[in-house]
Design an enzyme around this catalytic site. Structure first.
Site, PDB file in Angstrom:
ATOM      1  N   HIS A   9       0.755  -1.330  -0.028  1.00  0.00           N
ATOM      2  CA  HIS A   9       0.028   0.110  -0.105  1.00  0.00           C
ATOM      3  C   HIS A   9       0.781   1.275   0.071  1.00  0.00           C
ATOM      4  O   HIS A   9       2.163   1.217   0.158  1.00  0.00           O
ATOM      5  CB  HIS A   9      -0.721   0.095   1.149  1.00  0.00           C
ATOM      6  CG  HIS A   9      -1.535  -1.314   1.588  1.00  0.00           C
ATOM      7  ND1 HIS A   9      -2.712  -1.644   1.048  1.00  0.00           N
ATOM      8  CD2 HIS A   9      -1.197  -2.085   2.735  1.00  0.00           C
ATOM      9  CE1 HIS A   9      -3.242  -2.704   1.593  1.00  0.00           C
ATOM     10  NE2 HIS A   9      -2.359  -3.115   2.478  1.00  0.00           N
ATOM     11  N   THR A  64      -7.666   1.177   3.288  1.00  0.00           N
ATOM     12  CA  THR A  64      -9.070   1.667   3.633  1.00  0.00           C
ATOM     13  C   THR A  64      -9.086   3.167   4.133  1.00  0.00           C
ATOM     14  O   THR A  64      -9.895   3.659   4.069  1.00  0.00           O
ATOM     15  CB  THR A  64      -9.650   0.794   4.874  1.00  0.00           C
ATOM     16  OG1 THR A  64      -8.649   0.601   6.084  1.00  0.00           O
ATOM     17  CG2 THR A  64     -10.009  -0.662   4.189  1.00  0.00           C
ATOM     18  N   TYR A 115     -10.891  -9.170   1.195  1.00  0.00           N
ATOM     19  CA  TYR A 115     -10.262  -9.379   2.409  1.00  0.00           C
ATOM     20  C   TYR A 115     -11.510  -9.607   3.389  1.00  0.00           C
ATOM     21  O   TYR A 115     -12.501  -8.908   3.554  1.00  0.00           O
ATOM     22  CB  TYR A 115      -9.824  -8.115   2.746  1.00  0.00           C
ATOM     23  CG  TYR A 115      -8.846  -7.977   3.947  1.00  0.00           C
ATOM     24  CD1 TYR A 115      -8.189  -9.278   4.310  1.00  0.00           C
ATOM     25  CD2 TYR A 115      -8.538  -7.071   4.888  1.00  0.00           C
ATOM     26  CE1 TYR A 115      -7.401  -9.405   5.524  1.00  0.00           C
ATOM     27  CE2 TYR A 115      -7.620  -7.026   5.898  1.00  0.00           C
ATOM     28  CZ  TYR A 115      -7.032  -8.225   6.246  1.00  0.00           C
ATOM     29  OH  TYR A 115      -6.238  -8.470   7.259  1.00  0.00           O
ATOM     30  N   ARG A 153     -13.304  -4.122  11.319  1.00  0.00           N
ATOM     31  CA  ARG A 153     -12.466  -3.127  12.128  1.00  0.00           C
ATOM     32  C   ARG A 153     -12.025  -2.080  11.271  1.00  0.00           C
ATOM     33  O   ARG A 153     -11.619  -0.865  11.459  1.00  0.00           O
ATOM     34  CB  ARG A 153     -11.538  -3.825  12.925  1.00  0.00           C
ATOM     35  CG  ARG A 153     -10.350  -4.434  12.326  1.00  0.00           C
ATOM     36  CD  ARG A 153      -9.317  -4.958  13.152  1.00  0.00           C
ATOM     37  NE  ARG A 153      -8.476  -5.803  12.344  1.00  0.00           N
ATOM     38  CZ  ARG A 153      -7.578  -5.574  11.142  1.00  0.00           C
ATOM     39  NH1 ARG A 153      -7.421  -4.455  11.238  1.00  0.00           N
ATOM     40  NH2 ARG A 153      -6.896  -6.475  10.537  1.00  0.00           N
ATOM     41  N   ASP A 213       2.991  -6.530   2.077  1.00  0.00           N
ATOM     42  CA  ASP A 213       2.124  -5.922   2.988  1.00  0.00           C
ATOM     43  C   ASP A 213       2.466  -4.561   3.656  1.00  0.00           C
ATOM     44  O   ASP A 213       1.873  -3.846   4.281  1.00  0.00           O
ATOM     45  CB  ASP A 213       1.360  -6.574   4.063  1.00  0.00           C
ATOM     46  CG  ASP A 213       0.296  -6.212   4.763  1.00  0.00           C
ATOM     47  OD1 ASP A 213      -0.597  -5.264   3.950  1.00  0.00           O
ATOM     48  OD2 ASP A 213       0.126  -6.254   6.080  1.00  0.00           O
TER      49      ASP A 213
HETATM   50  C1  0GY Z   1      -3.588  -5.193   4.848  1.00  0.00           C
HETATM   51  C2  0GY Z   1      -4.247  -5.463   6.334  1.00  0.00           C
HETATM   52  C3  0GY Z   1      -4.956  -4.522   7.007  1.00  0.00           C
HETATM   53  C4  0GY Z   1      -5.362  -3.151   6.364  1.00  0.00           C
HETATM   54  C5  0GY Z   1      -5.916  -2.763   5.325  1.00  0.00           C
HETATM   55  O1  0GY Z   1      -6.741  -1.353   3.860  1.00  0.00           O
HETATM   56  C6  0GY Z   1      -6.198  -1.694   5.059  1.00  0.00           C
HETATM   57  O2  0GY Z   1      -6.482  -0.583   5.846  1.00  0.00           O
HETATM   58  O3  0GY Z   1      -6.096  -3.827   4.359  1.00  0.00           O
HETATM   59  C7  0GY Z   1      -5.343  -4.862   8.329  1.00  0.00           C
HETATM   60  O4  0GY Z   1      -5.437  -4.270   9.206  1.00  0.00           O
HETATM   61  O5  0GY Z   1      -5.537  -6.304   8.562  1.00  0.00           O
HETATM   62  O6  0GY Z   1      -3.731  -6.010   3.995  1.00  0.00           O
HETATM   63  O7  0GY Z   1      -2.912  -4.077   4.746  1.00  0.00           O
END
Ligand code: 0GY
Length: 297
Positions: free
Chosen positions: A35, A79, A159, A132, A252
Site C-alpha cells: 500500500h 481503507t 479481504y 474493524r 504488505d
Molecule cells: C492489509 C491489512 C489490513 C489493512 C488494510 O486497507 C487496509 O486498511 O488492508 C489490516 O489491518 O488487517 O492487508 O493491509
C-alpha cells in the site's frame, strides 16, 4: 507548518531499516500486496477512515522494492483512503509500468473513470469485509460494481475473516469473476491445519478455479512470531502446494495496524522459501502467477 493529519497515538511506523534478505528472489519477482499512505498533506486520508496512519510514500515504496530485489509492485487501495484512489494512481503514473493497482470504487463510478484507471494499470477492485476496517455493504452494492468492471477483465480482491467466508461464500462464487483472497482469509493458526475452519477455505479454493490466494502476512497471523513464523508455515505451505498456479505473495508494506511489533521486510522475504520450498514453486509464486494476473495485457 502543521501537518494535515496526525497519526493515531498507538500507530506503529514501518520498519526504517529492514535487513537485506538472504533469500535472493528470482528475476522478475512481484511484491503483489503493498500500500501507500498519503502523504496526507498531498493525498488526504478519507473522512470515514477507521485509522490514521503515518505517511508511506511512493518513493519509499520504490526504495523498498529495489532494496528487497523485487522488480514490480501491486499496490492495493488501503481503507484509510476510502474510495479516493488518487495516491495509488499517482504511484502507477510514476512507476513506468512497474506497478499495477487494485482500487476501491463505488457503484456510481463513471465508466470513463474506470477506463482511465485501466490505462494507468489498475486491474482489480477490493471488497473489504473486515469490520474493524470498514462497514461492509449489501450484496447489491458489490454486484453493481462487478457489472461495471467485468468488461475490463478485472478481478476482485477480497479481504475477509473465516466467519465472513462461511456467510458469504455462495455470494462470492455467484459473482463469476476471478477472486483474489488477501492473507489466506486470515486463518486462526492456533486451530489445526486439518481442522474444519481451514478445510472450508481449501474447499472454497477447490470448488472455484477462478480463486487465487495471497499467502502473505505471517506477521499478522502468527503467535509464535518472527523470524520463522512457524505456526503460519503449515497453512501457507498447504495452499502453495495444492494450488501452485493460483498463489501470490506480498510484503504488505507499510503494514497497517500492527499493534505489537513492526515486521522487518527482509525477514518476511526470508520466510518465502519456508512456504514455497522449491525453485519451481518460488518462480510461480513470485514471478509467473503475478505476471499472469497483472501483466498479461
Ligand atoms: C492489509 C491489512 C489490513 C489493512 C488494510 O486497507 C487496509 O486498511 O488492508 C489490516 O489491518 O488487517 O492487508 O493491509
Amino acid at each position: 507548518m502543521t501537518p494535515a493529519f496526525v497519526k493515531d497515538a498507538d500507530w506503529l511506523d514501518w520498519h526504517p531499516n529492514p535487513s537485506k534478505p538472504k533469500f535472493v528472489v528470482p528475476a522478475g519477482a512481484v511484491d503483489a500486496h503493498c500500500h501507500v499512505f498519503g502523504p496526507g498533506d498531498i493525498f488526504p486520508f478519507a473522512p470515514e477512515r477507521k485509522y490514521t496512519p503515518c505517511d508511506a510514500s511512493w518513493g519509499q515504496l520504490f526504495a523498498l522494492r529495489d532494496f528487497l530485489g523485487f522488480e514490480k509492485n501491486v499496490v492495493v487501495q488501503a481503507t484509510c483512503h476510502g474510495s479516493d484512489n488518487s495516491a495509488l494512481l499517482d504511484v502507477l503514473e510514476r512507476a513506468q509500468g512497474k506497478a499495477r493497482g487494485v482500487v476501491t470504487v463505488k457503484p456510481d463510478i463513471a465508466v470513463a473513470e474506470l477506463e482511465r484507471m485501466h490505462a494507468l494499470g489498475v486491474r482489480g477492485v477490493r471488497f473489504n469485509y473486515v469490520k474493524r476496517l470498514v462497514d461492509p455493504k449489501p450484496d447489491d452494492y458489490y454486484r453493481g460494481i462487478i457489472e461495471k468492471i467485468r468488461p475490463l477483465g478485472w478481478h476482485v480482491v477480497l479481504y475477509f475473516e473465516p466467519s465472513d467466508l462461511e456467510e458469504k461464500k455462495e455470494f462470492f462464487n455467484s459473482l463469476n469473476i476471478p477472486l483474489v483472497i488477501d492473507h489466506m482469509g486470515r486463518p486462526d493458526v492456533t486451530k489445526p491445519v486439518e481442522g474444519p475452519e481451514f478445510e472450508m477455505f481449501l474447499d472454497f479454493m477447490r470448488g472455484n478455479p477462478k480463486i487465487w490466494c495471497k499467502v502473505s502476512c505471517p506477521d499478522r497471523l502468527s503467535l509464535s512470531g518472527s523470524p520463522l513464523y512457524t505456526d503460519v508455515v503449515p497453512f501457507a505451505k498447504t495452499i502453495v502446494e495444492e494450488f501452485p498456479d493460483r498463489v501470490l505473495w506480498g510484503t504488505d508494506w507499510p503494514h497497517p495496524n500492527m499493534k505489537k511489533e513492526m515486521p522487518d521486510d527482509g525477514i518476511l522475504v526470508d520466510y518465502v522459501p519456508s512456504i514455497a520450498t522449491t525453485p519451481e514453486l518460488q518462480q510461480k509464486l513470485l514471478v509467473t502467477n503475478p505476471n499472469n494476473l497483472y501483466w498479461s495485457d
